[in-house]
Design an enzyme around this catalytic site. Structure first.
Site, PDB file in Angstrom:
ATOM      1  N   ASP A  79     -15.172  -9.541 -25.731  1.00 13.33           N
ATOM      2  CA  ASP A  79     -13.761  -9.292 -26.068  1.00 13.33           C
ATOM      3  C   ASP A  79     -13.020  -8.559 -24.958  1.00 13.33           C
ATOM      4  O   ASP A  79     -11.884  -8.124 -25.160  1.00 13.33           O
ATOM      5  CB  ASP A  79     -13.669  -8.496 -27.382  1.00 13.33           C
ATOM      6  CG  ASP A  79     -14.350  -7.126 -27.289  1.00 13.33           C
ATOM      7  OD1 ASP A  79     -14.901  -6.794 -26.214  1.00 13.33           O
ATOM      8  OD2 ASP A  79     -14.320  -6.377 -28.276  1.00 13.33           O
ATOM      9  N   CYS A 100     -29.538   2.156  -3.302  1.00 12.34           N
ATOM     10  CA  CYS A 100     -28.720   0.999  -3.703  1.00 12.34           C
ATOM     11  C   CYS A 100     -29.479  -0.300  -3.474  1.00 12.34           C
ATOM     12  O   CYS A 100     -29.376  -1.242  -4.268  1.00 12.34           O
ATOM     13  CB  CYS A 100     -27.416   0.943  -2.908  1.00 12.34           C
ATOM     14  SG  CYS A 100     -26.345   2.340  -3.178  1.00 12.34           S
TER      15      CYS A 100
END
Ligand code: BEZ
Length: 221
Positions: A137, A48
């Site tokens: 959107d 990570c």
């Protein structure tokens, strides 16, 4: 695909760091941009650390594509604050995007990042490495899911962003192993007449069926 519905009515909204150490509405942050939300198994873990570092290093490439980043890791804001110092030291990139702290895993469970039944288990389950690409959107355009043992490939993330943005502008689709600059395919819903108007000189690949559905054209600008 569905829109990205965050639990805005929850009593403890997402906590964010470092750009916004406090509460933030995801869509206010996103604005008119594309958004990448990517989750991580845990703070202070090696893979990570490389992923968040790479995301930081690639800041200019994301900005060039009008993409904003948002990470999620279930650990605390305090952990995030300490971890970003390690990320910068280990990779050389300063984390400028927010990292959601989701200690009760409400968001992780909501977005299918872990098993809902186990979401209160102490320390477990780890959040998977998920990537949501969200369009301006607010609709999810693409999801990637990697297990904890496999770090993500940012070249692939940029490739799919480029393909998604191209397909949002033109009635095309990208073929197998496409990379920017390679020819694209005209979507089957486009008539030959429209294809000629939009992509003059497109090339048809001959196939035994004679159906002529494979229509190639250079990457439109
Ligand atoms: C890692 O990011 O290094 C990691 C996290 C959880 C399990 C295994 C590896």
């Amino acid at each position: 695909m569905r829109s990205l519905d965050f639990p805005t009515n929850k009593t403890s909204p997402p906590r964010l760091y470092p750009a916004f150490s406090g509460d933030l509405k995801v869509y206010d942050y996103q604005g008119d941009s594309w958004l990448i939300l990517f989750s991580h198994p845990k703070d202070y873990t090696p893979v990570c650390t490389t992923e968040l570092g790479q995301a930081a290093i690639e800041h200019a490439e994301f900005t060039k594509r009008n993409v904003k980043l948002m990470a999620l890791s279930c650990d605390s804001v305090e952990d995030h604050k300490g971890w970003i110092l390690d990320i910068a030291a280990a990779n050389g990139g300063e984390v400028k995007y927010p990292i959601i702290s989701d200690p009760k895993r409400d968001i992780a469970a909501l977005l299918g990042m872990l098993d809902e039944d186990e979401k209160e288990a102490p320390g477990l389950p780890a959040t998977v490495r998920k990537v949501f690409v969200v369009g301006p959107d607010r609709k999810i355009k693409l999801q990637l899911v990697y297990p904890t043992a496999v770090g993500r490939n940012f070249a692939e993330i940029f490739r799919v962003i480029d393909a998604l943005q191209l397909a949002a502008k033109f009635p095309i689709a990208t073929p197998v192993n496409w990379v920017p600059g390679k020819d694209v395919m005209i979507q089957p819903t486009v008539s030959d007449a429209d294809a000629e108007a939009k992509f003059p000189g497109f090339k048809r690949t001959a196939v035994p069926s004679g159906k002529g559905y494979i229509r190639m054209t250079p990457t439109p600008q």
